[in-house]
Design a protein around this motif. Structure first.
Motif, PDB file in Angstrom:
ATOM      1  N   ILE A  80     -27.882 -31.457  -6.043  1.00 39.91           N
ATOM      2  CA  ILE A  80     -27.652 -31.848  -7.397  1.00 39.91           C
ATOM      3  C   ILE A  80     -29.120 -31.221  -8.243  1.00 39.91           C
ATOM      4  CG2 ILE A  80     -27.182 -33.813  -9.182  1.00 39.91           C
ATOM      5  CD1 ILE A  80     -26.087 -35.061  -6.674  1.00 39.91           C
ATOM      6  N   THR A  81     -28.929 -30.819  -9.432  1.00 42.68           N
ATOM      7  CA  THR A  81     -30.131 -30.603 -10.054  1.00 42.68           C
ATOM      8  C   THR A  81     -29.724 -31.172 -11.706  1.00 42.68           C
ATOM      9  OG1 THR A  81     -30.158 -28.322  -9.257  1.00 42.68           O
ATOM     10  CG2 THR A  81     -31.320 -28.625 -11.230  1.00 42.68           C
ATOM     11  N   VAL A  82     -30.873 -31.856 -12.079  1.00 47.59           N
ATOM     12  CA  VAL A  82     -30.859 -32.544 -13.389  1.00 47.59           C
ATOM     13  C   VAL A  82     -32.203 -32.069 -14.061  1.00 47.59           C
ATOM     14  CG1 VAL A  82     -31.321 -34.886 -14.432  1.00 47.59           C
ATOM     15  CG2 VAL A  82     -30.260 -34.654 -12.217  1.00 47.59           C
ATOM     16  N   THR A  83     -31.675 -31.545 -15.295  1.00 48.77           N
ATOM     17  CA  THR A  83     -32.575 -30.791 -16.339  1.00 48.77           C
ATOM     18  C   THR A  83     -32.684 -31.537 -17.597  1.00 48.77           C
ATOM     19  OG1 THR A  83     -31.943 -28.628 -15.307  1.00 48.77           O
ATOM     20  CG2 THR A  83     -32.978 -28.552 -17.482  1.00 48.77           C
ATOM     21  N   LYS A  84     -33.762 -32.002 -18.027  1.00 48.60           N
ATOM     22  CA  LYS A  84     -34.095 -32.581 -19.198  1.00 48.60           C
ATOM     23  C   LYS A  84     -33.872 -31.496 -20.266  1.00 48.60           C
ATOM     24  CE  LYS A  84     -36.795 -35.653 -22.011  1.00 48.60           C
ATOM     25  NZ  LYS A  84     -37.737 -36.776 -21.786  1.00 48.60           N
ATOM     26  N   LEU A  85     -32.924 -32.016 -21.301  1.00 48.50           N
ATOM     27  CA  LEU A  85     -32.632 -30.997 -22.538  1.00 48.50           C
ATOM     28  C   LEU A  85     -33.646 -31.444 -23.522  1.00 48.50           C
ATOM     29  CD1 LEU A  85     -28.869 -30.823 -22.103  1.00 48.50           C
ATOM     30  CD2 LEU A  85     -30.433 -29.191 -21.430  1.00 48.50           C
ATOM     31  N   LYS A  86     -33.496 -32.653 -24.042  1.00 48.25           N
ATOM     32  CA  LYS A  86     -34.287 -33.174 -25.236  1.00 48.25           C
ATOM     33  C   LYS A  86     -34.347 -34.704 -25.088  1.00 48.25           C
ATOM     34  CE  LYS A  86     -30.398 -32.819 -28.146  1.00 48.25           C
ATOM     35  NZ  LYS A  86     -29.593 -32.022 -29.500  1.00 48.25           N
ATOM     36  N   LYS A  87     -34.724 -35.524 -25.978  1.00 45.64           N
ATOM     37  CA  LYS A  87     -34.907 -36.958 -25.704  1.00 45.64           C
ATOM     38  C   LYS A  87     -33.315 -37.536 -25.329  1.00 45.64           C
ATOM     39  CE  LYS A  87     -36.462 -41.146 -27.766  1.00 45.64           C
ATOM     40  NZ  LYS A  87     -36.916 -41.638 -29.031  1.00 45.64           N
ATOM     41  N   ASN A  88     -33.572 -38.140 -24.227  1.00 45.38           N
ATOM     42  CA  ASN A  88     -32.117 -38.701 -23.707  1.00 45.38           C
ATOM     43  C   ASN A  88     -31.109 -38.033 -23.299  1.00 45.38           C
ATOM     44  OD1 ASN A  88     -34.030 -41.391 -24.094  1.00 45.38           O
ATOM     45  ND2 ASN A  88     -33.235 -41.510 -26.080  1.00 45.38           N
ATOM     46  N   SER A  89     -31.528 -36.716 -23.244  1.00 47.52           N
ATOM     47  CA  SER A  89     -30.414 -35.775 -22.936  1.00 47.52           C
ATOM     48  C   SER A  89     -30.553 -34.965 -21.734  1.00 47.52           C
ATOM     49  CB  SER A  89     -29.930 -34.966 -24.211  1.00 47.52           C
ATOM     50  OG  SER A  89     -29.617 -35.833 -25.109  1.00 47.52           O
ATOM     51  N   TYR A  90     -29.733 -35.052 -20.673  1.00 49.58           N
ATOM     52  CA  TYR A  90     -29.692 -34.320 -19.627  1.00 49.58           C
ATOM     53  C   TYR A  90     -28.652 -33.508 -19.356  1.00 49.58           C
ATOM     54  CZ  TYR A  90     -33.740 -37.334 -18.959  1.00 49.58           C
ATOM     55  OH  TYR A  90     -34.803 -37.968 -19.173  1.00 49.58           O
ATOM     56  N   PHE A  91     -28.984 -32.289 -18.619  1.00 51.11           N
ATOM     57  CA  PHE A  91     -27.825 -31.398 -17.895  1.00 51.11           C
ATOM     58  C   PHE A  91     -27.768 -31.690 -16.283  1.00 51.11           C
ATOM     59  CE2 PHE A  91     -26.020 -27.621 -16.285  1.00 51.11           C
ATOM     60  CZ  PHE A  91     -24.801 -27.353 -17.186  1.00 51.11           C
ATOM     61  N   LEU A  92     -26.484 -31.932 -16.206  1.00 52.80           N
ATOM     62  CA  LEU A  92     -26.501 -31.971 -14.416  1.00 52.80           C
ATOM     63  C   LEU A  92     -25.642 -30.840 -13.962  1.00 52.80           C
ATOM     64  CD1 LEU A  92     -26.244 -34.321 -12.163  1.00 52.80           C
ATOM     65  CD2 LEU A  92     -23.904 -34.449 -13.060  1.00 52.80           C
ATOM     66  N   ALA A  93     -26.123 -30.364 -12.724  1.00 54.06           N
ATOM     67  CA  ALA A  93     -25.665 -29.243 -12.099  1.00 54.06           C
ATOM     68  C   ALA A  93     -25.331 -29.746 -10.503  1.00 54.06           C
ATOM     69  CB  ALA A  93     -26.185 -27.955 -12.568  1.00 54.06           C
ATOM     70  N   TYR A  94     -24.324 -29.054 -10.128  1.00 56.65           N
ATOM     71  CA  TYR A  94     -24.224 -29.638  -8.453  1.00 56.65           C
ATOM     72  C   TYR A  94     -23.431 -28.396  -7.684  1.00 56.65           C
ATOM     73  CZ  TYR A  94     -19.575 -30.540 -10.542  1.00 56.65           C
ATOM     74  OH  TYR A  94     -18.486 -30.356 -11.152  1.00 56.65           O
ATOM     75  N   MET A  95     -23.744 -28.232  -6.662  1.00 58.24           N
ATOM     76  CA  MET A  95     -22.987 -27.624  -5.627  1.00 58.24           C
ATOM     77  C   MET A  95     -22.861 -28.325  -4.220  1.00 58.24           C
ATOM     78  SD  MET A  95     -24.349 -23.988  -3.978  1.00 58.24           S
ATOM     79  CE  MET A  95     -23.338 -23.130  -2.630  1.00 58.24           C
ATOM     80  N   VAL A  96     -21.529 -28.300  -3.999  1.00 60.25           N
ATOM     81  CA  VAL A  96     -21.042 -28.687  -2.798  1.00 60.25           C
ATOM     82  C   VAL A  96     -21.442 -27.662  -1.535  1.00 60.25           C
ATOM     83  CG1 VAL A  96     -19.271 -29.989  -1.111  1.00 60.25           C
ATOM     84  CG2 VAL A  96     -19.352 -30.272  -3.744  1.00 60.25           C
ATOM     85  N   CYS A  97     -22.106 -27.954  -0.484  1.00 62.74           N
ATOM     86  CA  CYS A  97     -22.675 -27.083   0.457  1.00 62.74           C
ATOM     87  C   CYS A  97     -21.905 -27.252   1.913  1.00 62.74           C
ATOM     88  CB  CYS A  97     -24.131 -27.066   0.712  1.00 62.74           C
ATOM     89  SG  CYS A  97     -25.140 -26.811  -0.769  1.00 62.74           S
TER      90      CYS A  97
END
Length: 161
Positions: free
Chosen positions: A77-94
């Motif tokens: 799971i990857t969490v990337t901060k976009l701007k204040k209080n906003s995030y992007f969530l990415a995931y990969m089932v392995c």
């Protein structure tokens, strides 16, 4: 350092030691990676290490999910901060055995809770390939709504109260 532990899983920071044969096999498994952007290129240790280092350099949170009962890697799971209080969530089932069940959704819910409580996130964005309907359905079940659809992808948003 992030460590989220519950009955069946451990979610923690991904590190170089996690780049092993099992992880590389998952990255190159056509059943698991058919919707990721690097699917046409065989992934190597060097590629995975570059991704990890880029994640660190760009202040992304890169996590590994481990089944504590089976002692197996479940996904990332990857969490990337976009701007204040906003995030992007990415995931990969392995691991193919964890697709379609509730195990990974429980893990994503724990990470969403972490984003809300620890990072004070109010909005979480996610995206998926337009052909990856199981992932789109998965995100909808987690309370994400479609905010954009084009020829290549769905974009999702989950507002946190």
């Amino acid at each position: 350092m992030i460590k989220i532990k519950f009955k069946k899983a451990l979610i923690r920071d991904f590190n170089e030691a996690d780049i092993n044969k099992s992880f590389l096999n998952a990255l190159n498994d056509k059943r698991l990676n058919k919707f990721i952007s690097t699917r046409r290129k065989k992934q190597s240790y060097k590629d995975a290490l570059k991704y990890l280092n880029n994640a660190k350099k760009n202040n992304r949170i890169y996590l590994i999910v481990i089944d504590t009962l089976q002692k197996k890697m479940v996904g990332t799971i990857t969490v990337t901060k976009l701007k204040k209080n906003s995030y992007f969530l990415a995931y990969m089932v392995c691991n193919i055995n964890y697709i379609g069940g509730s195990y990974f959704s429980t893990c994503i819910k724990k990470v969403i809770k972490y984003i809300s409580n620890n990072l004070k996130g109010k909005k979480i964005y996610a995206g998926t390939d337009i052909k990856n309907l199981p992932s789109a359905f998965f995100l909808r079940k987690l309370g994400f709504i479609i905010i954009e659809k084009n020829k290549k992808k769905f974009s999702f948003l989950k507002k946190i109260k």
